[in-house]
Design an enzyme around this catalytic site. Structure first.
Site, PDB file in Angstrom:
ATOM      1  N   HIS A  46      41.311  45.653  49.872  1.00 17.54           N
ATOM      2  CA  HIS A  46      41.031  45.029  48.578  1.00 17.54           C
ATOM      3  C   HIS A  46      39.535  45.055  48.276  1.00 17.54           C
ATOM      4  O   HIS A  46      39.121  45.281  47.129  1.00 17.54           O
ATOM      5  CB  HIS A  46      41.557  43.596  48.608  1.00 17.54           C
ATOM      6  N   GLU A  49      38.644  48.428  47.065  1.00 18.05           N
ATOM      7  CA  GLU A  49      39.076  48.569  45.667  1.00 18.05           C
ATOM      8  C   GLU A  49      37.991  48.059  44.718  1.00 18.05           C
ATOM      9  O   GLU A  49      37.663  48.714  43.716  1.00 18.05           O
ATOM     10  CB  GLU A  49      40.376  47.792  45.452  1.00 18.05           C
ATOM     11  N   HIS A  50      37.416  46.917  45.035  1.00 13.47           N
ATOM     12  CA  HIS A  50      36.331  46.371  44.209  1.00 13.47           C
ATOM     13  C   HIS A  50      35.113  47.287  44.220  1.00 13.47           C
ATOM     14  O   HIS A  50      34.491  47.530  43.181  1.00 13.47           O
ATOM     15  CB  HIS A  50      35.926  44.985  44.732  1.00 13.47           C
ATOM     16  N   GLU A 126      37.550  34.821  44.002  1.00 12.87           N
ATOM     17  CA  GLU A 126      38.933  35.241  43.737  1.00 12.87           C
ATOM     18  C   GLU A 126      39.889  34.553  44.708  1.00 12.87           C
ATOM     19  O   GLU A 126      40.979  34.110  44.320  1.00 12.87           O
ATOM     20  CB  GLU A 126      39.048  36.760  43.859  1.00 12.87           C
TER      21      GLU A 126
END
Length: 413
Positions: A46, A49-50, A126
């Site tokens: 993840h 991905e950022h 997040e």
């Protein structure tokens, strides 16, 4: 019809031409998600991905976003337990720009240390956001405990500790290990000519070097549990999970979809009608299936006032027992089949949904079933298969339960 092509470096391309549209969605799916991560750097898929949106050798972060945004298009990504996907949705006349931006992100991202440290703060925010959502928190806690926080049980975002452990070196090592053309698929749906697009994709990706990839996909052991988490909320959130079947059991997957639809997957389902419509005990209640390689879950969620928790819990259990003991009627099964076919056809009207569906099928199974084959498979599910799946899944003694809300540690179910 779907068309496929594999570049010399092993990158698979699958496309579905829909000439009456004016849009196109193109995605790059990588066979890497939270399931295969080292627990010390849980959340690295993840995090990567950022980072692919944070700048390349050719573009700043703002330019990546604005080049697509200024055309009225969309650029986004998502990370799941088993894969990561980057995609653009554009008018067909702008797809060359979309290909250029996505290829630049995959092949030329900088992974700048300053950007990593800054994005770490964004991801921690997040994580807090999801922890502030009782529904997400309940499911995450339940999954972690069911699978002992290993493999499928690890949180996609990671933990505060693991996010702090991720640095440029271990992030780039993971990226280099799994972001290879022979471990990825490009999926396209919309208005385009397949052969022309393959040529353009070959120009952009032909120098992406392939290497051997060893994915350690282990079966995750399901552990029954009951856990609670105190949180100052107005309602109590109840998440329950039954051990289900893996995604590779294709015939049983369609049977489970039919069963889930009847059990709690729609507003006409048994759970919704019994607990909400007849009893008025909840606003939200539903079931859903999460199927992975070598394992799967049937999840149930409900939110209610604290005073209604025990009754809702008992009603859900009674519906599980009811299906286990008496199965389903022929009328229910037929109605569920028609409902599933209708939902499937409606989903096909979104190029994004089609891109994701055919891309994941190619990534995990190396083949894609046509619409006709899928509809036929739904029609062909027989009562024997449905009973076998019910016997496997609807076992009240093999269940995970998580309750989130104010004062829930004192509740005895």
């Amino acid at each position: 019809m779907y068309k496929t092509h594999t570049l010399d470096n092993g990158l698979k391309i699958i496309g579905e031409e829909i000439q009456h549209l004016k849009s196109i969605t193109l995605g790059i799916l990588v066979n890497a998600g939270s399931r295969i991560e080292d627990s010390q750097i849980s959340g690295v898929s993840h995090f990567i991905e950022h980072m692919l949106f944070k700048g390349t050798k050719n573009r700043t972060s703002k330019e990546i976003a604005s080049e697509i945004d200024n055309l009225g298009g969309q650029i986004n990504a998502f990370t799941s337990k088993e894969n990561t996907c980057y995609y653009v949705k554009l008018l067909d006349e702008h797809i060359d720009i979309g290909i250029d931006v996505l290829s630049d992100m995959i092949l030329n991202s900088k992974f700048d240390k300053y950007d990593i440290d800054k994005e770490r703060l964004v991801i921690l925010e997040e994580l807090k956001m999801y922890e502030d959502s009782p529904e997400d928190l309940a499911y995450d806690l339940l999954t972690e405990n069911i699978y002992n926080n290993k493999g499928i049980g690890m949180n996609i975002i990671g933990t505060t500790k693991s996010i702090d452990n991720i640095n440029r070196e271990n992030m780039f090592e993971y990226f280099e290990k799994y972001y290879t053309p022979n471990n990825a698929v490009i999926s396209i749906s919309g208005n385009f000519k397949f052969e022309e697009l393959v040529e353009k994709l070959n120009v952009k990706f032909k120098d992406w070097k392939s290497k051997e990839v060893n994915l350690n996909i282990e079966e995750s052991e399901f552990n029954s549990c009951i856990i609670t988490k105190n949180k100052d909320t107005e309602q109590i959130s109840l998440a329950m999970t039954l051990k289900a079947i893996p995604r590779e059991n294709v015939n049983e997957v369609y049977a489970l979809s039919i069963i889930n639809n009847i059990f709690g997957g729609s507003i006409s389902s048994r759970l919704f009608q019994k607990v909400r419509e007849e009893k008025g005990l909840v606003y939200s209640i539903y079931s859903s299936q999460s199927l992975y390689r070598k394992c799967g879950e049937l999840g149930i969620f409900a939110s209610m006032s604290k005073k209604n928790l025990k009754e809702v819990y008992e009603l859900i259990k009674s519906e599980i027992v009811e299906i286990k003991e008496n199965y389903l009627t022929e009328k229910e099964i037929q109605q569920s089949k028609e409902q599933l076919k209708g939902s499937y056809i409606l989903d096909l009207e979104s190029t994004s949904s089609r891109m994701s569906a055919i891309g994941k099928a190619m990534l995990f199974n190396d083949k894609v079933r046509t619409t006709e084959e899928i509809l036929e498979s739904i029609n062909n599910v027989d009562i024997k298969t449905i009973k076998n799946v019910i016997d496997k899944v609807f076992n009240i003694e093999n269940i995970g339960v998580c309750i989130v809300g104010k004062g829930v540690d004192k509740i005895k179910l």
